[in-house]
Design a protein around this motif. Structure first.
Motif, PDB file in Angstrom:
ATOM      1  N   ARG A  37     -17.783  -6.980  71.733  1.00 22.59           N
ATOM      2  CA  ARG A  37     -18.140  -8.384  71.950  1.00 22.59           C
ATOM      3  C   ARG A  37     -16.968  -9.248  71.489  1.00 22.59           C
ATOM      4  O   ARG A  37     -16.170  -8.804  70.644  1.00 22.59           O
ATOM      5  N   SER A  97     -31.104 -10.856  62.948  1.00 22.38           N
ATOM      6  CA  SER A  97     -32.534 -10.958  62.707  1.00 22.38           C
ATOM      7  C   SER A  97     -33.070  -9.573  62.400  1.00 22.38           C
ATOM      8  O   SER A  97     -32.581  -8.584  62.934  1.00 22.38           O
ATOM      9  N   GLN A 142     -34.168 -14.295  59.972  1.00 21.50           N
ATOM     10  CA  GLN A 142     -34.037 -14.975  61.249  1.00 21.50           C
ATOM     11  C   GLN A 142     -32.643 -15.546  61.414  1.00 21.50           C
ATOM     12  O   GLN A 142     -32.222 -16.408  60.628  1.00 21.50           O
ATOM     13  N   ASN A 143     -31.952 -15.034  62.412  1.00 25.68           N
ATOM     14  CA  ASN A 143     -30.704 -15.634  62.872  1.00 25.68           C
ATOM     15  C   ASN A 143     -29.727 -15.972  61.746  1.00 25.68           C
ATOM     16  O   ASN A 143     -29.345 -17.121  61.568  1.00 25.68           O
ATOM     17  N   THR A 173     -32.494  -5.973  63.801  1.00 26.25           N
ATOM     18  CA  THR A 173     -33.206  -5.877  65.077  1.00 26.25           C
ATOM     19  C   THR A 173     -32.362  -6.502  66.179  1.00 26.25           C
ATOM     20  O   THR A 173     -32.304  -6.009  67.296  1.00 26.25           O
ATOM     21  N   SER A 174     -31.704  -7.615  65.837  1.00 28.07           N
ATOM     22  CA  SER A 174     -30.717  -8.163  66.762  1.00 28.07           C
ATOM     23  C   SER A 174     -29.575  -8.757  65.953  1.00 28.07           C
ATOM     24  O   SER A 174     -29.700  -8.946  64.744  1.00 28.07           O
ATOM     25  N   GLY A 175     -28.480  -9.029  66.648  1.00 32.64           N
ATOM     26  CA  GLY A 175     -27.310  -9.553  65.965  1.00 32.64           C
ATOM     27  C   GLY A 175     -26.381  -8.435  65.533  1.00 32.64           C
ATOM     28  O   GLY A 175     -26.691  -7.257  65.723  1.00 32.64           O
ATOM     29  N   SER A 176     -25.265  -8.806  64.954  1.00 31.08           N
ATOM     30  CA  SER A 176     -24.296  -7.774  64.570  1.00 31.08           C
ATOM     31  C   SER A 176     -23.660  -8.094  63.229  1.00 31.08           C
ATOM     32  O   SER A 176     -23.596  -9.245  62.805  1.00 31.08           O
TER      33      SER A 176
END
Lengths: 271, 276
Positions: B12, B28, B38-39, B74-77
């Motif tokens: 990315r 997240s 969260q975020n 769960t998401s993000g890096s």
């Protein structure tokens, strides 16, 4: 110089262990002595027949009179217990290691081990005699099936109670499951394992006696059975006394082993 | 060049500042159908000392575990020097310290300090490990207690061994989850001062999770305040106080000003918030 306080510490720990032993033994010894005195008195006052309840003095007489036979029988039984006890420890540890290390095998094995625990193993004695004859083998087999379980269970409990963040530390540096098993889980389980070993020591005595009841031509179990058919109750009690001494000896041998192997383990002090 | 590595590894675009050692983008975490984090966006420059502070249940420990590669977002890096955290940990770039020292009771302080290093680097001999363990114990001020077993050490000393164990890996980052949380106030203070000393001597990047406002201001260069429901970063504060800092700092008017400011931010973060 920095070693000095450590030495002092271990010396004072020895001293306090000795203090705890004498401190905890004394009340028990007094109670035991009182029981013997009352026992002797009751048997004499009420003139109870020696083949129902022999007086302590009669048991002592029998012990002296039959000393040679009893010692020979004690040696035989002690040999069975020691051998069976060691086999139980080895097998118990092996089963625990397999259950923890190989997840799928553990899930297959563990329920069966627990299920087997519900078989009244004393009832297996005649079958073992049938299979293995009247020699040493059926006694070892019986001790094994009776005594391996506390070893397995206690070691499992110890291996599975390792703190999660310690496992996180190990995982973060890429430790393999085998490394975690032998560097962390096994040493961590030793205090538990030693507790289980002490229970196994006591159960080994039961296993040996039951094995001899079922079929033997020697040993204290055989003496007890033989003497009871002769209505020589004093000899039964004398043999019983020696069985108890064996039990205590094996228990304390396991305890001494515990203090040598896991000096860091928390102790149950009476002091 | 490092930016290229990041692009190759993460696939990315890497809009990470050159000197950021740790970077989290849109992280997240959902656990048991609860939004725990969260975020989260976080960038921590190399050599910095950053604290994460917030009420219980704000996910600050979870965030630290995400940075350590112990929890997958769960998401993000997340990247540590351009690497995914798990890989960074395998390369001994991450040192971990938890609230419980978790020392092995059957090993003495030196062997405890070198234990993880021995696992991470199998080529080291026992003598090498001992030497390294001893060196680290000196660094944390436990040179005289090398041969003591954990039960002969106080809580603070045990935690020093845990820090030595993490430093023995020579990690780029030291991630600490309430390392002084179980210690008494006086021990805490001296541990804090020692940690600052170690930080200044080694130049490690330190991320500290704490629930002590004083500790956060006393030790760190930046403080990130986290809020609950869902766990998120609600504000950040630069602690402009010069180093070296000692405990007389707590009487400094600027310290008091920061204390009030941080307390206000924390009070606000106690209110559950929706998506902002």
């Amino acid at each position: 110089m920095s070693d000095q306080p450590v030495t002092n510490l271990s010396e004072s720990r020895l001293a306090s262990t000795w203090g705890a032993v004498t401190g905890s033994w004394l009340p028990a010894a007094i109670l035991l002595l009182a029981t013997i005195v009352v026992w002797e008195a009751v048997v004499r006052i009420f003139a109870i027949s020696a083949f129902i309840i022999p007086a302590p003095s009669e048991i002592a007489q029998s012990l002296v009179a039959q000393w040679g036979t009893l010692m020979q029988a004690t040696l035989v039984t002690a040999g069975e217990i020691l051998f069976g006890f060691l086999v139980s420890i080895v097998v118990g540890i092996a089963i625990a290691l397999v259950i923890v290390r190989f997840d799928w095998l553990g899930r297959a094995l563990y329920p069966l081990v627990v299920l087997f625990q519900n078989v009244p193993k004393v009832a297996l004695a005649p079958i073992f005699i049938l299979w293995f004859g009247y020699g040493l083998a059926p006694k070892i087999g019986l001790i094994l099936v009776i005594a391996f379980f506390p070893v397995t269970l206690s070691m499992l409990a110890g291996m599975q109670s390792v703190d999660r963040s310690l496992l996180s530390l190990m995982n973060s540096v890429g430790a393999s499951p085998t490394q975690i098993l032998f560097r962390i889980r096994v040493p961590h389980s030793l205090p538990n394992l030693m507790a289980g070993t002490k229970i196994a020591a006591t159960l080994s005595v039961i296993g040996a006696i039951v094995g001899e009841f079922a079929g033997a031509s020697d040993g204290l179990g055989y003496v007890i059975q033989f003497a009871s058919t002769q209505l020589d109750t004093a000899l039964v009690f004398a043999a019983l006394l020696l069985v108890s001494v064996l039990g205590i000896a094996f228990y304390y041998a396991a305890e001494v082993l515990e203090r040598i192997i896991v000096p860091w383990a928390p102790k149950f002090s009476h002091a | 060049m490092r930016i290229e590595t990041i692009r190759a590894a993460g696939g990315r675009p890497a809009h990470i500042r050159h000197d950021d050692l740790i970077s989290a983008k849109g992280v997240s975490v959902v656990m048991a159908s609860q939004l725990v984090l969260q975020n989260i966006d976080l960038s921590i420059p190399k050599g910095s000392f950053v604290s994460l502070i917030g009420p219980s249940g704000c996910g600050k420990s979870t965030l630290l575990k995400v940075l350590a590669g112990l929890v997958n977002p769960t998401s993000g890096s997340v990247s540590i020097a351009g690497l995914p955290p798990v890989e960074a940990a395998r390369k001994r770039m991450i040192g971990l310290v938890f609230q419980d020292a978790n020392l092995l009771p059957w090993k003495n302080a030196v062997d405890n300090a070198s234990m993880l290093l021995g696992i991470a680097d199998k080529s080291l001999s026992r003598a090498d490990l001992r030497a390294r363990g001893r060196e680290m114990l000196e660094l944390v001020g436990l040179g005289d207690s090398a041969h003591k077993r954990p039960h002969e050490l106080s809580g603070g000393m045990r935690q020093r061994v845990a820090i030595a164990r993490a430093l023995a890996l020579d990690p780029a980052v030291l991630l600490m989850d309430e390392p002084f949380g179980a210690l008494d106030a006086i021990t805490r203070d001296s541990m804090g001062e020692s940690l600052l000393e170690i930080w200044q001597r080694t130049g490690k990047t330190i991320v500290l999770v704490t629930h002590s406002i004083d500790e956060a201001i006393h030790l760190s260069r930046h403080v990130h305040v986290m809020g609950i429901k869902p766990g998120r970063i609600t504000g950040s504060l630069d602690i402009g106080l010069p180093y070296p800092r000692d405990l007389s700092l707590t009487e400094d008017p600027q310290f008091v000003r920061l204390l009030v400011q941080l307390r206000t931010m924390l009070r606000a973060s106690h209110q559950p918030g929706g998506a902002s």
